[in-house]
Design a protein around this motif. Structure first.
Motif, mmCIF file in Angstrom:
data_model
loop_
_atom_site.group_PDB
_atom_site.id
_atom_site.type_symbol
_atom_site.label_atom_id
_atom_site.label_comp_id
_atom_site.label_asym_id
_atom_site.label_seq_id
_atom_site.Cartn_x
_atom_site.Cartn_y
_atom_site.Cartn_z
ATOM 1 N N ASP A 4 -27.997 -23.320 -10.273
ATOM 2 C CA ASP A 4 -28.347 -22.531 -11.445
ATOM 3 C C ASP A 4 -27.049 -22.124 -12.126
ATOM 4 O OD1 ASP A 4 -29.333 -20.857 -13.374
ATOM 5 O OD2 ASP A 4 -30.358 -19.505 -11.977
ATOM 6 N N LYS A 5 -26.475 -23.073 -12.866
ATOM 7 C CA LYS A 5 -25.172 -22.855 -13.477
ATOM 8 C C LYS A 5 -25.203 -21.732 -14.510
ATOM 9 C CE LYS A 5 -21.409 -25.233 -15.788
ATOM 10 N NZ LYS A 5 -20.979 -26.481 -16.398
ATOM 11 N N SER A 6 -26.293 -21.602 -15.219
ATOM 12 C CA SER A 6 -26.402 -20.553 -16.233
ATOM 13 C C SER A 6 -26.249 -19.170 -15.606
ATOM 14 C CB SER A 6 -27.737 -20.668 -16.956
ATOM 15 O OG SER A 6 -27.898 -19.613 -17.856
ATOM 16 N N THR A 7 -26.929 -18.935 -14.484
ATOM 17 C CA THR A 7 -26.829 -17.641 -13.802
ATOM 18 C C THR A 7 -25.427 -17.438 -13.242
ATOM 19 O OG1 THR A 7 -29.176 -17.621 -13.284
ATOM 20 C CG2 THR A 7 -27.760 -16.229 -11.921
ATOM 21 N N THR A 9 -22.626 -18.673 -14.438
ATOM 22 C CA THR A 9 -21.748 -18.370 -15.575
ATOM 23 C C THR A 9 -21.930 -16.927 -16.041
ATOM 24 O OG1 THR A 9 -21.860 -20.677 -16.295
ATOM 25 C CG2 THR A 9 -21.117 -19.077 -17.925
ATOM 26 N N THR A 10 -23.170 -16.501 -16.186
ATOM 27 C CA THR A 10 -23.454 -15.129 -16.635
ATOM 28 C C THR A 10 -22.928 -14.104 -15.651
ATOM 29 O OG1 THR A 10 -25.418 -15.884 -17.829
ATOM 30 C CG2 THR A 10 -25.309 -13.534 -17.286
ATOM 31 N N THR A 11 -23.101 -14.353 -14.359
ATOM 32 C CA THR A 11 -22.632 -13.417 -13.337
ATOM 33 C C THR A 11 -21.113 -13.283 -13.369
ATOM 34 O OG1 THR A 11 -24.530 -13.960 -11.947
ATOM 35 C CG2 THR A 11 -22.656 -12.911 -10.858
ATOM 36 N N ASN A 14 -20.152 -11.364 -16.587
ATOM 37 C CA ASN A 14 -20.464 -9.937 -16.475
ATOM 38 C C ASN A 14 -19.472 -9.217 -15.569
ATOM 39 O OD1 ASN A 14 -22.611 -10.153 -18.221
ATOM 40 N ND2 ASN A 14 -24.149 -10.303 -16.612
#
Length: 85
Positions: A4-7, A9-11, A14
């Motif tokens: 889950d690359k999107s998560t 990246t977001t983590t 943040n």
């Protein structure tokens, strides 16, 4: 299991931005730091994804869907030397 690359990246972004928001800087400096955090977050996520996907999964005497025993090396989503397709 798919990454889950999107998560990821977001983590990362943040976490970097949380450090930026704690700094005592003016609005322009914070905005520049947040942009840098976005860029670095993406770069780190890309590097982590590349590293994880570069691995090789080896298995011995396993069972795959259909109950077929398999031996071999799983590379790039397809088995070589085994019964996995």
């Amino acid at each position: 299991m798919a990454l889950d690359k999107s998560t990821l990246t977001t983590t990362i972004k943040n976490a970097l931005k949380a450090n930026v928001n704690q700094a005592n800087a003016d609005a322009a400096a914070k905005a520049a730091a947040e942009n840098a955090a976005d860029s670095l977050g993406t770069i780190l996520a890309d590097a982590i994804e590349t590293f994880v996907k570069s691995g090789t999964v080896s298995f011995t005497a396993g069972t795959v869907t259909g109950g077929t025993p398999a031996n071999g090396t799983l590379t790039g989503g397809a088995a070589t030397g085994g019964a996995i397709s």
